[in-house]
Design a protein around this motif. Structure first.
Motif, short mmCIF file in Angstrom:
data_model
loop_
_atom_site.label_atom_id
_atom_site.label_comp_id
_atom_site.label_asym_id
_atom_site.label_seq_id
_atom_site.Cartn_x
_atom_site.Cartn_y
_atom_site.Cartn_z
N ARG A 1041 0.83 -1.21 0.00
CA ARG A 1041 0.00 0.00 0.00
C ARG A 1041 0.86 1.27 0.00
NH1 ARG A 1041 -3.58 -3.03 3.34
NH2 ARG A 1041 -2.64 -2.18 5.22
N LEU A 1042 2.03 1.17 0.67
CA LEU A 1042 2.95 2.32 0.63
C LEU A 1042 3.46 2.55 -0.79
CD1 LEU A 1042 5.04 1.86 3.90
CD2 LEU A 1042 3.37 3.64 3.42
N GLY A 1043 3.45 1.49 -1.59
CA GLY A 1043 3.88 1.64 -2.98
C GLY A 1043 2.99 2.53 -3.80
N GLU A 1044 1.78 2.78 -3.32
CA GLU A 1044 0.90 3.71 -4.04
C GLU A 1044 1.45 5.13 -4.03
OE1 GLU A 1044 -2.84 3.37 -2.15
OE2 GLU A 1044 -3.10 1.22 -2.61
N GLU A 1045 2.13 5.50 -2.91
CA GLU A 1045 2.70 6.85 -2.81
C GLU A 1045 4.18 6.88 -3.17
OE1 GLU A 1045 3.33 10.35 0.60
OE2 GLU A 1045 2.05 8.61 1.00
N PHE A 1046 4.86 5.81 -2.85
CA PHE A 1046 6.31 5.76 -3.09
C PHE A 1046 6.58 4.73 -4.18
CE2 PHE A 1046 5.56 7.02 1.29
CZ PHE A 1046 6.32 8.17 1.41
N LEU A 1047 6.13 5.06 -5.39
CA LEU A 1047 6.23 4.10 -6.48
C LEU A 1047 7.68 3.76 -6.81
CD1 LEU A 1047 3.48 5.57 -8.85
CD2 LEU A 1047 3.26 3.70 -7.22
N ASP A 1048 8.46 4.78 -7.10
CA ASP A 1048 9.85 4.54 -7.51
C ASP A 1048 10.68 3.98 -6.37
OD1 ASP A 1048 9.16 5.52 -9.98
OD2 ASP A 1048 9.83 7.56 -9.52
#
Length: 1334
Positions: A1041-1048
């Motif tokens: 879910r954190l990958g939604e904001e911190f994609l790269d």
């Protein structure tokens, strides 16, 4: 020999010899006393003909600094060769000396004195009083102990009628508390319990005070020699009565000189409070053993006559038989139950052992001849010109490794027939191959010592003296320069001898006024471990003086020679000397070896020319800069300043040698002359310190203006960044020192407000750990710089601004002495807070100065500021580590009491971490190795922040319990938590303390705060740490879910986590990448897949090995992802995945077969080679699986493993009994249908069908026909060339089978039938043809 002004006659008169016998010799090595000599009346008032003294003034150091007309004109080097005043006598001693003068006791025999190196105590006997005080302090000691000496010990009942003979007294001191071997203990700790032994050399009366620091211990006990012991017989005398009439047991002045004690040593007995032993020797060779107890004294002569015969022991030739006693090595004693001592005789060194328990037993261990026929042993006698050799004194170094022996040789010049005395120094060391114990009795053939260096001649030709004069000489070693020694002569002079670069140089201690005789010399304890200290001299009237190293090197002269020498007259020597002095360039002012050395004169010898000196150009430039700056202060004129300095080369040197840096250093380090008028607590309490520091700051600021207006700053800014940074850092340090001084004032005021009415003003100003540290730093500077020895410790500290790093050095090395671990928890906490506050304020003040003057600073690239130096970091870490330990202790102080220390700890942590970042940045900019420093920084950062956070949670809990009083209120607790942890959060955020940031966010459960902080730090920074923690806690959903904001950030992080990377790639709709990741995961732990490109995947980060079933699921998902991505060539990717699925399926089947036969299960993917080997090892049931393995591998694998494929075909042929089939078909007359049915059951048939028949289409990447054709005639020429070393077809492989000659037709029919299917007849015919050919 060493007398300065008036020379004595070559041969002493009988009268003087008689007086010498009456008054005795000088005493032991540890406490020398001058030999009484008749003194002619001086022709000049108040100027005696011998000795070295000063005006009768209470402030000698001030008078000594008043320049006379001649001295003012001399260069700086002329002052460098002068002794330095260290300290005056206590006032009570001055008064006692004055009383003796008033009573007309002008003879020098009424005063005796000495110094004890082990206790750092000085002593002086004036009349019937013994004064003892510490000589380490620059201020006049107020803690002087006065002991009343019984008149029986002095040898006179009537103090007003007969002269006293104090110089016949010898003093030994015994320290009961074992001192530490570290230099800090020497500087900080003084002995708190010391015993004193007083010997009368002439009467042999002994007095003992078992503890001079206690009232009860100051009551002496006295021991008298037995009346029937005039001939030296043994006795055991015990005397307790203090008031016993000495006439009943004292012979007075009728004792012969041979029976006087000429050397005494003493040491404590371990595990026996206030009990010690002493060894005394008499000139004719008798040894006496004393045992001192608080209530009694035992004395015993060790034997009737130890040396020589009874008839000769009193002869004139034997009166100097026993010369000196020393302990072998006091550092090795500690708690040992025995002691070794060395005895110097007229020809050898003897080693003796004393067993202290259960009874005192003395044993001779060995003897080493010094004067003999073998020059390798020591000194070879009977050389040409030698008439007699005297061994005068002996000393050992602090470690007990080397022995130094003072030697005098009476010689006669064969040419002129003149007599002279040669003085030499012999250095011996223990033979490394020789080992002995306390029970060892060495034979004469054994050599225990060897020469360390050739005999060093001190004076080649000196006047002839009588034996009394020679035996009064004493030797001292261990001072600077390293290897130097001091010779104390009986007439009260002291001469330093130093051997350097192949020649001996002499420096004679002398003062231009009447200072009386030199009573003793010792070594000032060094501030550094394993280093020598400066020489310190005790004079009769002028107090203590130090001889610093530079004075010996610059002021040393060549040994003087008499005009009777064959080398010519003294005038010729002067001419040669003047030439050398001119060649030396005049940079060093030479010094004469006489008392007129300070008053000028032409006959001076040059000092060492090899000493590093500032060049004349440096001196000229520095003088020019000083003059220009002085003019600027007066007129603000800067015209032509830059050009003048540039022309003189002022900008050519960098760093500390730069003239501008030296000028800046001289400003901030200036010692105000009038500071010497205030001492101790008065100095600390006075406002003059702060005022002078502010004056320095104003002058340094004026100096910066001078540099800016004269354009010197611009030149330094562009070309000499290090020099400019050093100048500005001096300003920083000065600002920090001012802040430190203000803090000291505040602490004094606080103590004044809380102190009791009975508290002394001195204690208020000098209490506290900061004051102890200031004293320690100042003392260390005094020890290292002899010119500062007459200054107060605090005065030195507040003056040496540029050396403020020493503040942190002492904090790092000596914290355990500053804060006593045995003190109460509250006291230790207060002391730690005081030190931490001082460090923080000092550096913060310096940093404010840096911010205010940031435009003055050069470019910082590659420059390490002073507050980031290792010594500063080490000091800050020491106090920080100590505070961490205090915070962990439960202690009697509650949480609220520790909160103040915890708050101070926060500032200290920030300061320390800033120092680390400054040092790391400089290393990065210079391109230097920084791995070790980075690891240390990270380790200490986590330790500091972790300790701070753990205590913060305790504070939160305490405040919560106090505010809620048992009622749960999560909002209140969260508010308290945020308030308490906010400063920690700031420090952790600034210094990337990710662990602490995570704990704060995790304990709060604040996802928003966590997301905000995840942007902290370079290269992902804190976000990477959060991802790692989520994986560690198996919180994969939160991670994705954190990958939604911190994609790269997550994509880069998951490059090392393949098992989760595909999920994020699917979330990002990167299906092809997800397919590749899944494909790699499915084969992790296996080998070459036909499908995976190893170059694109690093599989080492996958921690868990999936099962075969999970691998198949991953491959299926990979297949679906490839289909969803539909990239170019995705069909080939799908084919690759399908091939790996088939191989996994084959592995399951093959492994299942081996599991059934008792072998272990294998869940990891096996390589095709491993699967083929397993099939070849298996039976008929899995022999066909090997061809399936080959079918689903790549063409390159099949091509590179043709030989293995041939082996598989041969293995397939071996699975059936072809001879039995052939015989059965012939005997039983099988029909064609029955034969063909039997052939269909063979492995060869099925293998041919799989590879070349109906199953040939079920394979990946090519066909078997391309690698290994079935028929011989189908082999192409290229294939023959490529595989020239192998069979080229299945047919040829079978022809090599052992059954082929009998059943070859059936074998070929089976393989051909497997390929052709129903065309059995054609196959049989062809097989028959082939069979006939064979």
């Amino acid at each position: 020999m060493f007398s300065p002004a008036t020379r004595k006659p070559h041969l002493a008169s009988p009268q003087r010899g008689k007086e010498n016998k009456e008054k005795g010799h000088d005493e032991s090595p540890s406490t020398p006393l001058p030999l009484p000599l008749p003194l002619p009346l001086p022709s000049i008032p108040n100027r005696p003909l011998t000795g070295t003294p000063a005006p009768w003034s209470s402030r000698l150091s001030v008078l000594a600094r008043i320049p006379t007309g001649k001295k003012a004109d001399k260069s700086d080097d002329s002052n460098q060769i002068q002794p330095v005043f260290v300290g005056d006598f206590p006032h009570i001693v001055r008064n006692a000396q004055s009383n003796l003068l008033q009573k007309n006791f002008t003879d020098s025999t009424a005063i005796a004195g000495g110094m004890d190196k082990g206790t750092s105590l000085a002593w002086m006997v004036c009349g019937s009083e013994l004064f003892i005080w510490s000589y380490l302090s620059a201020s006049v000691s107020k803690d002087c102990i006065v002991l009343e000496v019984p008149l029986a010990v002095i040898g006179n009942n009537d103090l007003h009628s007969e002269p006293l003979f104090s110089n016949h007294l010898m003093v030994c001191m015994v320290r009961w508390d074992i001192p530490s071997s570290t230099s800090c203990n020497i500087m900080l700790e003084q002995s708190s319990s010391t015993g004193v032994i007083l010997f009368n050399q002439t009467t042999q009366v002994v007095a003992y005070w078992h503890d001079i620091y206690s009232e009860r211990g100051r009551i002496p006990i006295i021991s008298f020699p037995a009346l029937n012991n005039n001939d030296g017989g043994s006795s055991d005398d015990r005397t307790n009565a203090v008031n016993r009439n000495h006439k009943d047991g004292c012979i007075g002045h009728e004792h012969s000189s041979e029976k006087k004690f000429n050397s005494i040593i003493a040491d404590a007995v371990p595990d026996s409070p206030y009990e010690c032993i002493a060894i005394a020797c008499q000139s004719y060779g008798a040894l006496w053993l004393f045992r001192f107890k608080p209530t009694e004294i035992h004395r015993r002569q060790l034997s009737e006559v130890l040396f020589g015969s009874t008839s000769t022991r009193h002869s004139q030739s034997d009166k100097g038989y026993a010369r000196s006693l020393i302990w072998q090595s006091k550092h090795s004693f500690a708690e040992k139950s025995d002691r070794n001592f060395l005895l110097l005789t007229n020809r050898e060194i003897q080693c003796w052992n004393i067993m202290l328990a259960p009874n005192l037993e003395v044993t001779k261990l060995w003897a080493h001849e010094i004067v003999g026929n073998d020059g390798d042993l020591g000194i070879k006698k009977d050389l040409a010109g030698q008439k007699h050799i005297w061994l005068l004194d002996m000393q050992t170094d602090d470690h007990g490794r080397d022995l130094s022996i003072l030697v005098a040789t009476f010689c006669k010049d064969r040419v002129s027939s003149s007599s002279y005395t040669q003085y030499s120094l012999l250095t011996m060391q223990y033979n490394p191959g020789q080992h002995f114990s306390s029970k060892h009795n060495g034979s004469k053939s054994e050599r225990f010592l060897e020469k360390k260096a050739p005999l060093q001649v001190i004076i080649p030709k000196a006047r002839v003296e009588d034996e009394d004069f020679l035996f009064a000489m004493r030797l001292r070693i261990g001072g600077k320069p390293s290897g130097s020694a001091i010779v104390l002569s009986g007439d009260g002079t002291a001469t330093v001898t130093n051997y350097w670069r192949g020649s001996t140089r002499l420096y004679q201690f002398d003062l231009p006024w009447d200072a009386g005789k030199v009573l003793d010399a010792s070594v000032f304890p060094s501030a550094e471990d394993n280093e020598e200290g400066a020489w310190i001299v005790l004079t009769e009237r002028a107090g203590f003086w130090a001889i610093h190293e530079k004075a010996v090197l610059l002021g040393g002269v060549e040994p003087p020679e008499r005009s009777l020498s064959r080398k010519g007259s003294s005038n010729e020597g002067v001419a040669e000397e003047e030439k050398r002095s001119q060649a030396f360039g005049g940079n060093v002012v030479p010094r004469r070896a006489s008392s007129e050395a300070w008053s000028g004169g032409g006959r001076q010898r040059a000092a060492f020319s090899g000493i590093a000196q500032r060049t004349a150009l440096d001196e000229e430039v520095e003088a020019l800069l000083g003059r220009l700056f002085h003019d600027f202060v007066l007129s603000s004129a800067v015209d032509g300043v830059f050009e003048k300095l540039q022309m003189k080369g002022a900008f050519e040197k960098e760093g500390e040698t730069n003239v501008f840096v030296r000028m800046s250093k001289s400003i901030v380090d200036t010692l105000a002359k009038h500071w010497t008028t205030t001492r101790g607590s008065d100095f600390v309490a006075s406002a003059v310190v702060s005022s002078l520091l502010l004056d320095k700051q104003q002058k340094h600021q004026k100096y910066l203006q001078f540099l800016a207006l004269s354009k010197c700053h611009a030149e330094l800014y562009s070309k000499q960044r290090i020099a400019l940074l050093t100048i500005l850092e001096n300003g920083e340090k000065l600002s920090g020192m001012i802040q430190l001084r203000e803090l000291q004032n505040v602490l004094s005021q606080q103590r004044l407000g809380t102190a009791n009415s009975s508290s002394s003003q001195s204690y208020i100003h000098t209490a506290g750990s900061l004051w102890s540290l200031i004293q320690l730093v100042g003392e260390k500077a005094r020890r290292n710089t002899v010119l500062l020895m007459d200054r107060d410790n605090a005065e030195v500290f507040y003056s040496k601004v540029s050396d403020i790093e020493e503040f942190f050095y002492c904090l790092s090395h000596y914290l355990q002495y500053i804060i006593n671990g045995e003190s109460s928890f509250f006291i230790r906490m207060e002391q730690a807070f005081e030190l931490a506050n001082a460090c923080t304020l000092l550096i913060q003040s310096a940093m404010r100065y840096r911010d205010e003057h940031k435009n003055w600073y050069p470019s910082p690239e590659g420059l390490t500021p002073w507050n980031s130096q290792p010594v500063v970091r080490s000091g800050l870490w020491s106090i920080a580590a100590f505070i961490m330990q205090l915070l962990k202790e439960s202690g009697e102080v509650d949480i609220s009491g520790k909160s103040k220390l915890w708050s101070q700890f926060q500032g200290l942590t920030a300061t320390l971490l800033d120092a680390y970042t400054g040092s790391i940045s400089a290393k990065i900019e210079r391109g230097e190795e920084r791995k070790g420093l980075l690891e240390e920084y990270c380790r200490r950062r986590e330790e500091l922040l972790g300790s701070m956070y753990e205590f913060a949670k305790r504070i939160v809990e305490a405040k919560y319990q106090e505010s809620c009083k048992g009622v749960d209120d999560n909002e209140t607790k969260e508010s308290i938590y945020r308030e308490v942890t906010s400063p920690i959060l700031l420090i952790a955020k600034q210094h990337e303390g990710y662990q602490t940031l995570w704990h704060i966010c995790y304990d709060l459960g604040d996802t928003e705060l966590l997301r905000n902080l995840m942007h902290v730090g370079p290269h992902g920074g804190f976000s990477y740490y959060v991802f790692q923690q989520l994986i560690k806690n198996q919180q994969y959903a939160k991670l994705l879910r954190l990958g939604e904001e911190f994609l790269d950030e997550l994509a880069n992080f998951l490059k090392d986590h393949k098992d989760l990377r595909w999920l994020h790639e699917i979330f990002l709709s990167q299906f092809s990448s997800a397919s590749e990741t899944l494909h790699a995961l499915s084969l992790f732990g296996g080998d070459d897949s036909a499908l995976v490109s190893k170059e694109n995947f690093d599989l080492t980060e996958v921690k868990r090995l999936p099962s075969l079933a999970e691998r198949r699921r991953l491959l299926n998902v990979s297949k679906i992802s490839a289909m969803a991505g539909k990239d170019v060539g995705f069909e080939m990717k799908i084919a690759r995945i399908e091939a790996d699925l088939q191989i996994l399926k084959l592995q399951e089947e093959i492994v299942a077969y081996f599991v059934n036969i008792g072998e272990e299960d294998i869940s990891k993917p096996l390589t095709p080679t491993e699967l083929i080997d397993m099939c070849l090892r298996g039976g008929r049931d899995i022999s066909l699986k090997v061809f399936d393995v080959f079918a689903w591998t790549s063409a390159s694998f099949r091509r590179s493993n043709v030989s293995t494929l041939e082996e598989c075909w041969m293995n397939a042929a071996n699975q059936d009994d072809w001879l039995s089939i052939c015989q059965a078909s012939t005997v039983e007359g099988w029909s064609e249908e029955v034969l063909l049915e039997a052939l269909r059951e063979t492995v060869l048939f099925n293998a041919s069908s799989r590879c070349y028949g109906s199953g040939a289409d079920m394979m990946y990447d090519g066909s078997f026909e391309e690698i290994l054709p079935l028929r011989k005639e189908h082999v192409q020429l290229s294939s023959l060339t490529l595989h020239s070393t192998s069979s080229s077809s299945v047919e040829e492989i079978l022809m090599k089978h052992k059954d082929f000659p009998d059943a070859g037709k059936l074998m070929l029919t089976a393989v051909f039938m497997g390929k052709e299917g129903s065309n059995v007849v054609a196959v049989a015919e062809e097989a028959d043809i082939i069979h006939d050919d064979t």
